[in-house]
Scaffold this motif. Sequence first.
Motif, mmCIF file in Angstrom:
data_model
loop_
_atom_site.group_PDB
_atom_site.id
_atom_site.type_symbol
_atom_site.label_atom_id
_atom_site.label_comp_id
_atom_site.label_asym_id
_atom_site.label_seq_id
_atom_site.Cartn_x
_atom_site.Cartn_y
_atom_site.Cartn_z
ATOM 1 N N ASN A 65 0.824 -1.211 0.000
ATOM 2 C CA ASN A 65 0.000 0.000 0.000
ATOM 3 C C ASN A 65 0.858 1.260 0.000
ATOM 4 O O ASN A 65 0.485 2.281 -0.586
ATOM 5 N N GLY A 66 2.000 1.201 0.647
ATOM 6 C CA GLY A 66 2.888 2.349 0.669
ATOM 7 C C GLY A 66 3.629 2.579 -0.622
ATOM 8 O O GLY A 66 4.162 3.672 -0.859
ATOM 9 N N HIS A 67 3.693 1.559 -1.494
ATOM 10 C CA HIS A 67 4.389 1.703 -2.775
ATOM 11 C C HIS A 67 3.686 2.680 -3.714
ATOM 12 O O HIS A 67 4.272 3.097 -4.711
ATOM 13 N N LYS A 68 2.433 3.029 -3.403
ATOM 14 C CA LYS A 68 1.732 4.020 -4.224
ATOM 15 C C LYS A 68 2.383 5.400 -4.108
ATOM 16 O O LYS A 68 2.174 6.251 -4.969
ATOM 17 N N TRP A 69 3.151 5.599 -3.071
ATOM 18 C CA TRP A 69 3.816 6.875 -2.835
ATOM 19 C C TRP A 69 5.187 6.958 -3.507
ATOM 20 O O TRP A 69 5.911 7.938 -3.302
ATOM 21 N N ALA A 70 5.556 5.955 -4.274
ATOM 22 C CA ALA A 70 6.905 5.912 -4.845
ATOM 23 C C ALA A 70 7.166 7.111 -5.753
ATOM 24 O O ALA A 70 8.232 7.747 -5.665
ATOM 25 N N MET A 71 6.217 7.472 -6.603
ATOM 26 C CA MET A 71 6.414 8.579 -7.530
ATOM 27 C C MET A 71 6.539 9.912 -6.783
ATOM 28 O O MET A 71 7.391 10.749 -7.112
ATOM 29 N N ILE A 72 5.704 10.084 -5.744
ATOM 30 C CA ILE A 72 5.741 11.344 -4.989
ATOM 31 C C ILE A 72 7.057 11.498 -4.256
ATOM 32 O O ILE A 72 7.715 12.548 -4.316
ATOM 33 N N LEU A 73 7.484 10.454 -3.554
ATOM 34 C CA LEU A 73 8.711 10.539 -2.763
ATOM 35 C C LEU A 73 9.948 10.678 -3.639
ATOM 36 O O LEU A 73 10.856 11.464 -3.333
ATOM 37 N N THR A 74 9.992 9.935 -4.736
ATOM 38 C CA THR A 74 11.154 10.023 -5.620
ATOM 39 C C THR A 74 11.224 11.390 -6.297
ATOM 40 O O THR A 74 12.310 11.975 -6.420
ATOM 41 N N SER A 75 10.087 11.906 -6.740
ATOM 42 C CA SER A 75 10.079 13.233 -7.360
ATOM 43 C C SER A 75 10.483 14.314 -6.362
ATOM 44 O O SER A 75 11.220 15.252 -6.704
ATOM 45 N N LEU A 76 10.029 14.189 -5.113
ATOM 46 C CA LEU A 76 10.402 15.159 -4.088
ATOM 47 C C LEU A 76 11.902 15.117 -3.815
ATOM 48 O O LEU A 76 12.540 16.169 -3.671
ATOM 49 N N MET A 77 12.460 13.925 -3.766
ATOM 50 C CA MET A 77 13.899 13.818 -3.516
ATOM 51 C C MET A 77 14.707 14.403 -4.674
ATOM 52 O O MET A 77 15.710 15.092 -4.463
ATOM 53 N N ALA A 78 14.280 14.150 -5.907
ATOM 54 C CA ALA A 78 14.985 14.718 -7.063
ATOM 55 C C ALA A 78 14.884 16.244 -7.060
ATOM 56 O O ALA A 78 15.861 16.942 -7.375
ATOM 57 N N LEU A 79 13.722 16.784 -6.678
ATOM 58 C CA LEU A 79 13.565 18.239 -6.624
ATOM 59 C C LEU A 79 14.474 18.856 -5.570
ATOM 60 O O LEU A 79 15.191 19.829 -5.839
ATOM 61 N N LEU A 80 14.464 18.288 -4.364
ATOM 62 C CA LEU A 80 15.307 18.824 -3.293
ATOM 63 C C LEU A 80 16.783 18.686 -3.627
ATOM 64 O O LEU A 80 17.591 19.576 -3.319
ATOM 65 N N LEU A 81 17.142 17.577 -4.253
ATOM 66 C CA LEU A 81 18.549 17.356 -4.586
ATOM 67 C C LEU A 81 19.054 18.380 -5.593
ATOM 68 O O LEU A 81 20.134 18.968 -5.415
ATOM 69 N N THR A 82 18.290 18.616 -6.643
ATOM 70 C CA THR A 82 18.726 19.579 -7.655
ATOM 71 C C THR A 82 18.744 21.005 -7.104
ATOM 72 O O THR A 82 19.671 21.774 -7.383
ATOM 73 N N ILE A 83 17.757 21.357 -6.289
ATOM 74 C CA ILE A 83 17.720 22.710 -5.714
ATOM 75 C C ILE A 83 18.895 22.931 -4.770
ATOM 76 O O ILE A 83 19.572 23.968 -4.797
ATOM 77 N N ASN A 84 19.176 21.926 -3.919
ATOM 78 C CA ASN A 84 20.267 22.072 -2.955
ATOM 79 C C ASN A 84 21.623 22.181 -3.647
ATOM 80 O O ASN A 84 22.468 22.987 -3.242
#
Length: 227
Positions: A65-84
């Motif tokens: 059930n938590g795997h549905k969040w994979a796209m949200i969490l991965t996209s958030l990490m990529a956004l924070l990584l590039t901004i930082n």
Amino acid sequence: MNLSFFDQFMSPCLLGIPLILVSLTLPALLIPSQSNRWVTNRLCTLQLWLLQIATKQLMVPLNKNGHKWAMILTSLMALLLTINLLGLLPYTFTPTTQLSMNMALAFPLWLATLLTGLRNQPSLTLGHLLPEGTPTPLVPALILIETISLLIRPLALGVRLTANLTAGHLLIQLISTAIMSLLPILPAVSILTLAILFLLTILEIAVAMIQAYVFVLLLSLYLQENT
């Protein structure tokens, strides 16, 4: 006009319009997009490989059930990584040094994980507020303490990211200012300080990457408790 060390954290404006939205959207434009070819280039292949590794690490503690969040969490990490990382370049602005932006990312996602748990398994989610085997006289105090610790989670997420990036930027600016001041007086000391600045920059790059991962990892752990 005298500038302070904290002026670098002010959002740039053009004709009175804040440019923080440009700072948020520009990193996304630098990420290479996939093409319709069967064989992609090396950069896209490396990007997919890194995202796959990061997604696997985030999804390990979660159930299906938590795997549905994979796209949200991965996209958030990529956004924070590039901004930082882009915020470490000269004459750039780092949006993640603003507590308001970090709270705008942390609070809705934390609230979504909490509401998911209350909807799917309300008894188990509320059971986290009272540890098993608690003595009866301590029940009200422990419920209050656990409730406060639950509500303070989004604040801890936002403050952690803001404090780490702000401290790193301030140290880099302080040391670079010291180098410019010592260069005409003590060239040898300024060269030694330049070496320290180089090592600090490498450390700040690592901090920028780690903080993006920790932010998303903590969200995944909060999600684990509610799925």
